[in-house]
Design a protein around this motif. Structure first.
Motif, PDB file in Angstrom:
ATOM      1  N   SER A  97      17.603  39.535 -10.454  1.00  0.00           N
ATOM      2  CA  SER A  97      17.541  38.710  -8.965  1.00  0.00           C
ATOM      3  C   SER A  97      18.639  38.595  -8.258  1.00  0.00           C
ATOM      4  O   SER A  97      18.455  38.143  -7.064  1.00  0.00           O
ATOM      5  CB  SER A  97      17.065  37.066  -9.487  1.00  0.00           C
ATOM      6  OG  SER A  97      18.289  36.415 -10.055  1.00  0.00           O
ATOM      7  N   TRP A  98      19.659  38.873  -8.846  1.00  0.00           N
ATOM      8  CA  TRP A  98      20.968  39.111  -7.760  1.00  0.00           C
ATOM      9  C   TRP A  98      20.971  40.334  -6.830  1.00  0.00           C
ATOM     10  O   TRP A  98      21.829  40.520  -6.210  1.00  0.00           O
ATOM     11  CB  TRP A  98      22.145  38.875  -8.643  1.00  0.00           C
ATOM     12  CG  TRP A  98      22.468  37.581  -9.322  1.00  0.00           C
ATOM     13  CD1 TRP A  98      21.831  36.379  -9.298  1.00  0.00           C
ATOM     14  CD2 TRP A  98      23.085  37.359 -10.676  1.00  0.00           C
ATOM     15  NE1 TRP A  98      21.948  35.364 -10.069  1.00  0.00           N
ATOM     16  CE2 TRP A  98      22.997  35.861 -10.826  1.00  0.00           C
ATOM     17  CE3 TRP A  98      23.924  38.164 -11.377  1.00  0.00           C
ATOM     18  CZ2 TRP A  98      23.602  35.485 -12.021  1.00  0.00           C
ATOM     19  CZ3 TRP A  98      24.395  37.581 -12.478  1.00  0.00           C
ATOM     20  CH2 TRP A  98      24.433  36.099 -12.641  1.00  0.00           C
ATOM     21  N   PHE A  99      19.950  41.171  -7.212  1.00  0.00           N
ATOM     22  CA  PHE A  99      20.181  42.522  -6.991  1.00  0.00           C
ATOM     23  C   PHE A  99      19.100  43.237  -5.899  1.00  0.00           C
ATOM     24  O   PHE A  99      18.697  44.244  -5.813  1.00  0.00           O
ATOM     25  CB  PHE A  99      20.341  43.798  -7.870  1.00  0.00           C
ATOM     26  CG  PHE A  99      21.769  43.397  -8.666  1.00  0.00           C
ATOM     27  CD1 PHE A  99      22.892  44.240  -8.098  1.00  0.00           C
ATOM     28  CD2 PHE A  99      21.858  42.699  -9.814  1.00  0.00           C
ATOM     29  CE1 PHE A  99      23.984  43.969  -8.595  1.00  0.00           C
ATOM     30  CE2 PHE A  99      22.909  42.508 -10.409  1.00  0.00           C
ATOM     31  CZ  PHE A  99      24.145  43.172  -9.749  1.00  0.00           C
ATOM     32  N   PHE A 146      28.759  34.717  -6.470  1.00  0.00           N
ATOM     33  CA  PHE A 146      29.534  36.080  -5.843  1.00  0.00           C
ATOM     34  C   PHE A 146      28.725  37.212  -6.065  1.00  0.00           C
ATOM     35  O   PHE A 146      28.744  38.171  -5.236  1.00  0.00           O
ATOM     36  CB  PHE A 146      31.078  36.146  -6.723  1.00  0.00           C
ATOM     37  CG  PHE A 146      31.773  35.121  -6.429  1.00  0.00           C
ATOM     38  CD1 PHE A 146      32.377  34.962  -4.803  1.00  0.00           C
ATOM     39  CD2 PHE A 146      32.465  34.078  -7.264  1.00  0.00           C
ATOM     40  CE1 PHE A 146      33.058  34.054  -4.784  1.00  0.00           C
ATOM     41  CE2 PHE A 146      33.329  33.307  -7.059  1.00  0.00           C
ATOM     42  CZ  PHE A 146      33.579  33.058  -5.668  1.00  0.00           C
ATOM     43  N   VAL A 147      28.090  37.737  -7.295  1.00  0.00           N
ATOM     44  CA  VAL A 147      27.409  38.862  -7.298  1.00  0.00           C
ATOM     45  C   VAL A 147      26.677  39.334  -6.280  1.00  0.00           C
ATOM     46  O   VAL A 147      26.636  40.608  -5.713  1.00  0.00           O
ATOM     47  CB  VAL A 147      26.717  38.773  -8.725  1.00  0.00           C
ATOM     48  CG1 VAL A 147      25.864  40.381  -8.900  1.00  0.00           C
ATOM     49  CG2 VAL A 147      27.677  38.848  -9.979  1.00  0.00           C
ATOM     50  N   LEU A 183      27.454  29.912 -12.864  1.00  0.00           N
ATOM     51  CA  LEU A 183      27.157  29.463 -11.386  1.00  0.00           C
ATOM     52  C   LEU A 183      28.031  30.300 -10.694  1.00  0.00           C
ATOM     53  O   LEU A 183      27.573  30.901  -9.296  1.00  0.00           O
ATOM     54  CB  LEU A 183      27.546  27.988 -11.519  1.00  0.00           C
ATOM     55  CG  LEU A 183      26.687  26.991 -11.998  1.00  0.00           C
ATOM     56  CD1 LEU A 183      27.027  25.447 -11.952  1.00  0.00           C
ATOM     57  CD2 LEU A 183      25.180  26.903 -11.610  1.00  0.00           C
ATOM     58  N   LEU A 184      29.116  30.318 -10.830  1.00  0.00           N
ATOM     59  CA  LEU A 184      30.206  31.166  -9.826  1.00  0.00           C
ATOM     60  C   LEU A 184      29.802  32.624  -9.762  1.00  0.00           C
ATOM     61  O   LEU A 184      29.757  33.447  -8.781  1.00  0.00           O
ATOM     62  CB  LEU A 184      31.672  31.101 -10.326  1.00  0.00           C
ATOM     63  CG  LEU A 184      32.392  29.704  -9.914  1.00  0.00           C
ATOM     64  CD1 LEU A 184      33.646  29.702 -10.423  1.00  0.00           C
ATOM     65  CD2 LEU A 184      32.046  29.103  -8.622  1.00  0.00           C
ATOM     66  N   THR A 185      29.366  33.221 -10.819  1.00  0.00           N
ATOM     67  CA  THR A 185      29.049  34.731 -10.849  1.00  0.00           C
ATOM     68  C   THR A 185      27.859  34.921 -10.178  1.00  0.00           C
ATOM     69  O   THR A 185      27.772  35.914  -9.527  1.00  0.00           O
ATOM     70  CB  THR A 185      29.034  35.160 -12.533  1.00  0.00           C
ATOM     71  OG1 THR A 185      30.096  34.934 -13.087  1.00  0.00           O
ATOM     72  CG2 THR A 185      28.494  36.783 -12.490  1.00  0.00           C
ATOM     73  N   VAL A 225      36.342  35.599 -13.007  1.00  0.00           N
ATOM     74  CA  VAL A 225      35.856  34.245 -12.992  1.00  0.00           C
ATOM     75  C   VAL A 225      36.171  33.744 -14.338  1.00  0.00           C
ATOM     76  O   VAL A 225      36.800  32.444 -14.124  1.00  0.00           O
ATOM     77  CB  VAL A 225      34.400  34.115 -12.807  1.00  0.00           C
ATOM     78  CG1 VAL A 225      33.925  32.653 -13.194  1.00  0.00           C
ATOM     79  CG2 VAL A 225      34.177  34.262 -11.217  1.00  0.00           C
ATOM     80  N   VAL A 226      35.814  33.993 -15.485  1.00  0.00           N
ATOM     81  CA  VAL A 226      36.183  33.845 -16.815  1.00  0.00           C
ATOM     82  C   VAL A 226      37.625  33.456 -16.923  1.00  0.00           C
ATOM     83  O   VAL A 226      38.025  32.538 -17.476  1.00  0.00           O
ATOM     84  CB  VAL A 226      35.484  34.501 -17.892  1.00  0.00           C
ATOM     85  CG1 VAL A 226      35.906  34.061 -19.262  1.00  0.00           C
ATOM     86  CG2 VAL A 226      34.080  34.472 -17.799  1.00  0.00           C
ATOM     87  N   PHE A 227      38.428  34.664 -16.681  1.00  0.00           N
ATOM     88  CA  PHE A 227      39.753  34.584 -17.072  1.00  0.00           C
ATOM     89  C   PHE A 227      40.541  33.536 -15.978  1.00  0.00           C
ATOM     90  O   PHE A 227      41.395  32.758 -16.594  1.00  0.00           O
ATOM     91  CB  PHE A 227      40.473  35.921 -16.631  1.00  0.00           C
ATOM     92  CG  PHE A 227      41.785  36.079 -17.060  1.00  0.00           C
ATOM     93  CD1 PHE A 227      42.499  36.625 -17.965  1.00  0.00           C
ATOM     94  CD2 PHE A 227      42.756  35.850 -15.956  1.00  0.00           C
ATOM     95  CE1 PHE A 227      43.511  36.710 -18.404  1.00  0.00           C
ATOM     96  CE2 PHE A 227      44.286  35.760 -16.286  1.00  0.00           C
ATOM     97  CZ  PHE A 227      44.574  36.343 -17.429  1.00  0.00           C
ATOM     98  N   LEU A 228      40.299  33.455 -14.970  1.00  0.00           N
ATOM     99  CA  LEU A 228      41.001  32.576 -13.945  1.00  0.00           C
ATOM    100  C   LEU A 228      40.457  31.052 -14.288  1.00  0.00           C
ATOM    101  O   LEU A 228      41.356  30.220 -14.297  1.00  0.00           O
ATOM    102  CB  LEU A 228      40.754  32.780 -12.581  1.00  0.00           C
ATOM    103  CG  LEU A 228      41.403  34.271 -12.182  1.00  0.00           C
ATOM    104  CD1 LEU A 228      40.924  34.324 -10.399  1.00  0.00           C
ATOM    105  CD2 LEU A 228      42.737  33.979 -12.191  1.00  0.00           C
TER     106      LEU A 228
END
Length: 319
Positions: A206-208, A274-275, A269-271, A235-238
């Motif tokens: 659904s993101w593509f 952004f994706v 949610l953030l991914t 996202v995960v690291f930060l």
């Protein structure tokens, strides 16, 4: 092509207890090894949940013929495997036999839905007549892309299956909640024993989606995975560096399990935010021009690998 020679897919949707996720994955791996040698088996795909949009595991098993699929469904080997997994599951499974081309489910996006209906004995004719009314009504709904009806298969699949595809979630939900459809469902009550719907999504599709071409083919899975990783890693690291460990862990004193869950929710949610935006910028790579598709694909993959390396080195040196 005759039914016995046309390939079919068995689509199983199942809800796994949260504490049994790892055990279920191991069980499915063992089942994959077993089914790989079963006569007529062609391929299998395991699609894990993608909450909040998809909470079920979806298992797609493709066979060379309907007869081969039925033999697997009623086989002692499959029954023995099911006996070993019952304690890991919540509720009943949905098991459907769909005649290929089954790309509607393999490439299912956020606007695809599967509807299962169990008809009261002796009411099949009334139900089929009602299905034709539904087909005529939904074909006029905005964004309607396709409709398939798969009848029950005695001894293997007790439910009738309907697969609906719309060009967007908004149009799909508008039809599902429309007064016209509610009225049709009320008409079906006398001959319907059970009725429920489930979404079937196969990952990040659904993101593509191509907003300019609804229903257009999706990019290769490996390309989608690479772009998701490009956004997921930072996202995960930060979040873990600036929020998870210092705020949730040390300051607020959250247990690790709760802090990790919160981190996962935010990451998803953030991914997801952004994706799709990054995908538009990489559309030249996701859907390369016909002239030099291989060269474009290799160039994009090399660029992403360089970006991965740059992020790893930057985070390593800065933190």
């Amino acid at each position: 092509m005759s039914e016995t020679r046309q390939s079919v897919s068995i689509i199983t949707q199942t809800c796994v207890r949260p504490e049994s996720t790892e055990a279920f994955a191991r069980w499915q791996g063992e089942t994959s090894t077993l089914i790989s040698s079963f006569p007529g088996f062609l391929e299998q795909r395991l699609l894990p949940p993608k909450p909040p949009l998809q909470v079920d595991w979806v298992i797609l098993q493709r066979f060379a013929s309907a007869e081969a699929a039925r033999r697997w469904l009623v086989s002692p080997e499959r029954q023995a495997r099911l006996d070993g997994v019952a304690s890991m599951l919540l509720g009943r499974d949905d098991v459907h036999i769909v005649h290929d081309n089954a790309d509607e489910l393999r490439n299912a996006d956020a606007s695809a839905i599967m509807i299962s209906t169990r008809v009261r004995p002796g009411k099949e004719a009334e139900h089929r007549a009602w299905e034709r009314k539904v087909e005529a009504a939904q074909s006029k709904a905005p964004g309607f892309l396709g409709y398939r009806f798969e009848p029950a298969v005695p001894g293997a699949q007790e439910d009738h299956v309907t697969i609906l595809r719309f060009d967007s979630d908004a149009n799909l939900q508008a039809w599902l909640g429309s007064p016209e459809r509610r009225k049709l469902l009320e008409e079906a009550a006398p001959f319907t024993e059970e009725f429920h719907t489930r979404l079937a999504r196969s990952g990040f599709e659904s993101w593509f989606r191509d907003g300019d071409r609804p229903g257009a083919p999706l990019p290769p899975v490996w390309k989608m995975d690479m772009l998701v990783l490009l956004m997921l890693y930072p996202v995960v690291f930060l979040f873990a560096t600036f929020v998870g460990a210092p705020l949730l862990g040390r300051t607020l004193g959250f247990p690790f399990a709760i802090a990790q869950f919160a981190s996962n929710v935010v990451s998803v949610l953030l991914t997801g935010f952004f994706v799709p935006r990054v995908a538009r910028g990489f559309n030249w790579w996701l859907r390369p021009a016909a002239a030099r598709p291989l060269r474009t694909s290799l160039l994009g993959a090399a660029l992403l690998l360089a970006l991965y390396a740059a992020m790893v080195i930057a985070f390593w040196r800065l933190f």
